[in-house]
Design a protein around this motif. Structure first.
Motif, mmCIF file in Angstrom:
data_model
loop_
_atom_site.group_PDB
_atom_site.id
_atom_site.type_symbol
_atom_site.label_atom_id
_atom_site.label_comp_id
_atom_site.label_asym_id
_atom_site.label_seq_id
_atom_site.Cartn_x
_atom_site.Cartn_y
_atom_site.Cartn_z
ATOM 1 N N GLN A 53 -10.944 4.971 12.758
ATOM 2 C CA GLN A 53 -12.320 5.318 12.406
ATOM 3 C C GLN A 53 -12.419 6.737 11.873
ATOM 4 O O GLN A 53 -11.679 7.624 12.315
ATOM 5 C CB GLN A 53 -13.239 5.222 13.631
ATOM 6 C CG GLN A 53 -13.519 3.842 14.117
ATOM 7 C CD GLN A 53 -14.527 3.839 15.265
ATOM 8 O OE1 GLN A 53 -14.615 4.797 16.038
ATOM 9 N NE2 GLN A 53 -15.312 2.778 15.380
ATOM 10 N N ASP B 294 -16.046 9.283 10.505
ATOM 11 C CA ASP B 294 -17.470 9.358 10.836
ATOM 12 C C ASP B 294 -18.275 8.214 10.236
ATOM 13 O O ASP B 294 -19.284 7.792 10.800
ATOM 14 C CB ASP B 294 -18.055 10.694 10.360
ATOM 15 C CG ASP B 294 -17.582 11.862 11.207
ATOM 16 O OD1 ASP B 294 -17.056 11.610 12.315
ATOM 17 O OD2 ASP B 294 -17.733 13.013 10.768
ATOM 18 N N ASP B 295 -17.820 7.688 9.076
ATOM 19 C CA ASP B 295 -18.647 6.715 8.368
ATOM 20 C C ASP B 295 -17.918 5.432 7.983
ATOM 21 O O ASP B 295 -18.342 4.718 7.080
ATOM 22 C CB ASP B 295 -19.264 7.358 7.115
ATOM 23 C CG ASP B 295 -18.235 8.052 6.231
ATOM 24 O OD1 ASP B 295 -17.049 8.073 6.609
ATOM 25 O OD2 ASP B 295 -18.628 8.581 5.163
ATOM 26 N N ALA B 296 -16.818 5.123 8.672
ATOM 27 C CA ALA B 296 -16.107 3.876 8.370
ATOM 28 C C ALA B 296 -15.202 3.484 9.543
ATOM 29 O O ALA B 296 -14.717 4.344 10.288
ATOM 30 C CB ALA B 296 -15.283 4.002 7.090
ATOM 31 N N ASP C 8 -15.475 -2.356 8.745
ATOM 32 C CA ASP C 8 -15.775 -2.384 7.316
ATOM 33 C C ASP C 8 -14.727 -3.133 6.507
ATOM 34 O O ASP C 8 -15.040 -3.672 5.444
ATOM 35 C CB ASP C 8 -15.894 -0.949 6.780
ATOM 36 C CG ASP C 8 -17.047 -0.197 7.412
ATOM 37 O OD1 ASP C 8 -18.202 -0.573 7.153
ATOM 38 O OD2 ASP C 8 -16.788 0.746 8.183
ATOM 39 N N GLY D 285 -15.266 5.246 3.402
ATOM 40 C CA GLY D 285 -16.037 6.402 3.792
ATOM 41 C C GLY D 285 -15.284 7.662 3.397
ATOM 42 O O GLY D 285 -14.749 7.772 2.288
ATOM 43 N N SER D 286 -15.170 8.612 4.319
ATOM 44 C CA SER D 286 -14.464 9.864 4.025
ATOM 45 C C SER D 286 -12.962 9.750 4.244
ATOM 46 O O SER D 286 -12.221 10.702 4.008
ATOM 47 C CB SER D 286 -15.020 10.987 4.908
ATOM 48 O OG SER D 286 -14.816 10.692 6.283
#
Length: 268
Positions: free
Chosen positions: A20, A22-24, A52, A112-113
């Protein structure tokens, strides 16, 4: 910013890891039943709908057993290279065309990032790969199911903050074990699995000042024990001048039947 991960299960009975940022959330392999995957994920507070994408290392059953069912249940895209898709297709059932994503070996894809890069490894599969995850300079490398650590693999995974590395078998336990010789020969070959000794020797080259932790993974239930793997690897590291303070001891365990605690990999 950084990464966190949990190895849900590791070994010949099934492999899966959650990574993981922060956004995925990405699932690496799905080598247990979909029901078991959900059960292990719940232990770490993750639900299927949080995921995701799924990225696949290779087509052996201990890496794809629940792949089709889990992906269909949560409508997830599956990322694998072309030859791996060709080899796993008949094992996973119907996957919607828009969920079948070709990720060529050596390609980098962002979730994400988090940047995810695959790299070629040596194993008896169609086109097996490992994965490196990077978020803002924080590096996590997954390297299992490889017969040996080539120079190219070393360049990909060296200088990792955290490394998940295969330590599959003790050579003597394997030689004395119940497997037929043709299987033993495959495991010991350059397209088989890393022994404890090979893992220790590889780590002598892979450790840098940046390396915080190494998870010993994909241990054989029949031909290894975690205490033996850690002792062997540690002895090789110490004989090559790698000594660690007790509070900074880097070797960590993985399990075939339960997830590791969440590991937060943060930028120094």
């Amino acid at each position: 910013m950084g990464l966190r991960f949990t190895v849900l299960a590791s070994g010949s009975t099934g492999n899966a890891t959650i990574v993981q940022c922060d956004d995925a959330t990405v699932l690496v392999d799905a080598g247990l039943s979909a029901k078991k995957l959900e059960e292990l994920m719940r232990e770490r507070g993750v639900a299927g709908h949080h995921v995701d994408a799924i990225v696949v290392t290779h087509e052996h059953s201990d890496h794809i057993k629940g792949l089709g069912a889990f992906a269909r249940k949560f409508n997830l895209p599956i990322y694998a290279n072309e030859q791996t898709w060709g080899a796993l297709e008949r094992h996973v059932g119907q996957i919607a065309t828009d969920k079948r994503v070709i990720m060529e070996t050596g390609e980098t894809i962002s979730f994400g990032s988090m940047r995810t890069t695959s790299y070629a490894i040596s194993h008896d599969a169609a086109e097996p790969v490992g994965y490196v995850f990077d978020d803002n300079g924080v590096k996590l490398s997954l390297a299992t199911d490889l017969g040996y650590v080539s120079d190219k693999v070393q360049r990909m995974i060296e200088d990792s903050d955290v490394l998940v590395l295969e330590s599959n078998h003790d050579v003597e336990l394997l030689r004395m074990g119940r497997y037929p010789w043709n299987i033993k020969r495959r495991i010991l070959s350059d397209i088989g699995h890393l022994s404890n000794e090979a893992a220790g020797e590889a780590l002598c080259q892979l450790f840098t000042d940046r390396t915080k932790r190494v998870y010993l993974a994909h241990l054989s239930l029949d031909h290894n024990q975690m205490d033996l793997a850690k002792l062997t690897v540690n002895n090789i590291l110490e004989s090559n001048g790698h000594f660690f303070r007790k509070d900074e001891y880097p070797l960590r365990e993985t399990y075939h039947d339960r997830p590791t605690p969440w590991d937060e990999v943060m930028k120094r």
